[in-house]
Write a protein that holds these residues in place. Sequence first.
Motif, PDB file in Angstrom:
ATOM      1  N   LEU A  74       0.837  -1.197   0.000  1.00 37.62           N
ATOM      2  CA  LEU A  74       0.000   0.000   0.000  1.00 37.62           C
ATOM      3  C   LEU A  74       0.879   1.256   0.000  1.00 37.62           C
ATOM      4  N   PRO A  75       0.433   2.337  -0.630  1.00 43.92           N
ATOM      5  CA  PRO A  75       1.274   3.535  -0.771  1.00 43.92           C
ATOM      6  C   PRO A  75       1.802   4.050   0.559  1.00 43.92           C
ATOM      7  N   GLY A  76       3.105   4.354   0.581  1.00 44.63           N
ATOM      8  CA  GLY A  76       3.725   4.941   1.760  1.00 44.63           C
ATOM      9  C   GLY A  76       4.338   3.954   2.720  1.00 44.63           C
ATOM     10  N   GLU A  77       4.126   2.650   2.517  1.00 50.57           N
ATOM     11  CA  GLU A  77       4.692   1.656   3.422  1.00 50.57           C
ATOM     12  C   GLU A  77       5.997   1.120   2.854  1.00 50.57           C
ATOM     13  N   SER A  78       7.050   1.174   3.659  1.00 49.66           N
ATOM     14  CA  SER A  78       8.357   0.694   3.229  1.00 49.66           C
ATOM     15  C   SER A  78       8.435  -0.824   3.352  1.00 49.66           C
ATOM     16  N   ARG A  79       9.458  -1.385   2.737  1.00 46.72           N
ATOM     17  CA  ARG A  79       9.665  -2.827   2.837  1.00 46.72           C
ATOM     18  C   ARG A  79       9.863  -3.246   4.291  1.00 46.72           C
ATOM     19  N   ASP A  80      10.626  -2.465   5.045  1.00 42.01           N
ATOM     20  CA  ASP A  80      10.850  -2.781   6.460  1.00 42.01           C
ATOM     21  C   ASP A  80       9.543  -2.768   7.240  1.00 42.01           C
ATOM     22  N   GLU A  81       8.666  -1.819   6.940  1.00 42.87           N
ATOM     23  CA  GLU A  81       7.386  -1.754   7.647  1.00 42.87           C
ATOM     24  C   GLU A  81       6.505  -2.952   7.294  1.00 42.87           C
ATOM     25  N   ILE A  82       6.570  -3.394   6.061  1.00 40.90           N
ATOM     26  CA  ILE A  82       5.797  -4.568   5.667  1.00 40.90           C
ATOM     27  C   ILE A  82       6.273  -5.801   6.428  1.00 40.90           C
ATOM     28  N   LEU A  83       7.584  -5.943   6.566  1.00 35.35           N
ATOM     29  CA  LEU A  83       8.110  -7.093   7.301  1.00 35.35           C
ATOM     30  C   LEU A  83       7.821  -6.979   8.792  1.00 35.35           C
ATOM     31  N   GLU A  84       7.825  -5.771   9.319  1.00 39.52           N
ATOM     32  CA  GLU A  84       7.447  -5.580  10.719  1.00 39.52           C
ATOM     33  C   GLU A  84       5.985  -5.952  10.944  1.00 39.52           C
ATOM     34  N   GLN A  85       5.175  -5.794   9.897  1.00 44.45           N
ATOM     35  CA  GLN A  85       3.774  -6.216   9.969  1.00 44.45           C
ATOM     36  C   GLN A  85       3.662  -7.693  10.324  1.00 44.45           C
ATOM     37  N   ALA A  86       4.550  -8.509   9.739  1.00 45.28           N
ATOM     38  CA  ALA A  86       4.549  -9.949  10.051  1.00 45.28           C
ATOM     39  C   ALA A  86       4.791 -10.176  11.537  1.00 45.28           C
ATOM     40  N   ASP A  87       5.688  -9.393  12.140  1.00 42.65           N
ATOM     41  CA  ASP A  87       5.952  -9.511  13.573  1.00 42.65           C
ATOM     42  C   ASP A  87       4.709  -9.151  14.393  1.00 42.65           C
ATOM     43  N   VAL A  88       4.031  -8.066  13.983  1.00 45.72           N
ATOM     44  CA  VAL A  88       2.847  -7.609  14.712  1.00 45.72           C
ATOM     45  C   VAL A  88       1.726  -8.641  14.624  1.00 45.72           C
ATOM     46  N   ILE A  89       1.454  -9.120  13.415  1.00 42.62           N
ATOM     47  CA  ILE A  89       0.400 -10.118  13.204  1.00 42.62           C
ATOM     48  C   ILE A  89       0.694 -11.388  13.997  1.00 42.62           C
ATOM     49  N   SER A  90       1.965 -11.739  14.076  1.00 41.90           N
ATOM     50  CA  SER A  90       2.368 -12.985  14.745  1.00 41.90           C
ATOM     51  C   SER A  90       2.111 -12.966  16.239  1.00 41.90           C
ATOM     52  N   ARG A  91       1.963 -11.788  16.814  1.00 42.24           N
ATOM     53  CA  ARG A  91       1.737 -11.692  18.255  1.00 42.24           C
ATOM     54  C   ARG A  91       0.252 -11.668  18.604  1.00 42.24           C
ATOM     55  N   LEU A  92      -0.608 -11.714  17.599  1.00 41.68           N
ATOM     56  CA  LEU A  92      -2.050 -11.653  17.816  1.00 41.68           C
ATOM     57  C   LEU A  92      -2.686 -13.025  17.552  1.00 41.68           C
ATOM     58  N   PRO A  93      -3.902 -13.250  18.051  1.00 43.68           N
ATOM     59  CA  PRO A  93      -4.546 -14.557  17.868  1.00 43.68           C
ATOM     60  C   PRO A  93      -5.137 -14.715  16.461  1.00 43.68           C
ATOM     61  N   VAL A  94      -4.246 -14.679  15.460  1.00 40.93           N
ATOM     62  CA  VAL A  94      -4.638 -14.859  14.065  1.00 40.93           C
ATOM     63  C   VAL A  94      -4.582 -16.351  13.740  1.00 40.93           C
TER      64      VAL A  94
END
Length: 321
Positions: free
Chosen positions: A203-223
């Motif tokens: 999505l516009p404005g999101e860096s590659r590092d932020e996208i990978l950090e998203q994986a960390d955030v999602i991983s800590r939630l009950p997904v």
Amino acid sequence: MTADAQTNRNFPWGHQRRYNDFPTFFRRKFNERVQKISIDAGFTCPNRDGSRGTGGCTYCNNKTFKPMYCQLENSVTSQLEEGIQFFRKKYESIKFLAYFQAYSNTYAPVKDLRKLYDEALAYPGVIGLVIATRPDCLNNDVLDFLQELSEKYYVMVELGIESVQDRTLEAVNRGHAWEESVRALEETSRRGIHNCAHMILGLPGESRDEILEQADVISRLPVENLKLHQLQIHKGTFMAKQYADTPDMFHLFSVEEYRELVVDYLERLNPHIIVERFVSSAPADLLIAPRWGLKNFEFVAKVEKRLEERDTWQGRLFQKA
């Protein structure tokens, strides 16, 4: 561990594929083929009707994923009948999940939801529901009702989360905040309702590092389940106009670049999360860019090959909080 040793062992999800894939999980869960049948039940969204905004999400054109038989003039029963007939011609033994897909399918009073969902569940061969919706369309009454249904049927709520960044959600006119996504994931999990997080990468404005950090955030939630797909520009959307006027605000991935991003994302992803999808494929007549010319299974093969080449797997770099 050597590549040979890794190949000859099962991963935490109990088989030798290098990520926790949805088809294998589903086959094991139901012991037979189960197919989703899409339904358009005439819902809208709170960022379309003025409740939270107008115009809808800047990237959204629901025609890109709606089968031809999903027409509003057709009842839930008739849409199911047409979709089920198609798959019964191909498979002798098969069960079905009614997939309420278009727009926000919990955005109505419970009495209306009950009528629609009960109609779907009454159709022969339908064993459960998949309900696509938004995190802000799950009030307590709706959650109570879904919890009631999930005690009798398979019920999955597919949540359009899209990003963990509030600035991005605002920029794409999403109409809800990240904290609402967290609540929706926690509440569905707590109540025993299956959930799926839907995320758009690029999505516009999101860096590659932020996208990978998203994986960390999602991983800590009950997904429980995860759907990923690359950003696509579709005709008939506000984002199409943005792309035409200011193309520099977008970074659209090549196949190879997106494949590497997905592999890096998987490495950081909690191994208990079931991955349902990596890409989305819009009809060619509605797609502006990127035009890859690949089918979903072809991209999956590229990811699996790259996982082997890098001798890596889902969760290899996952760190518990």
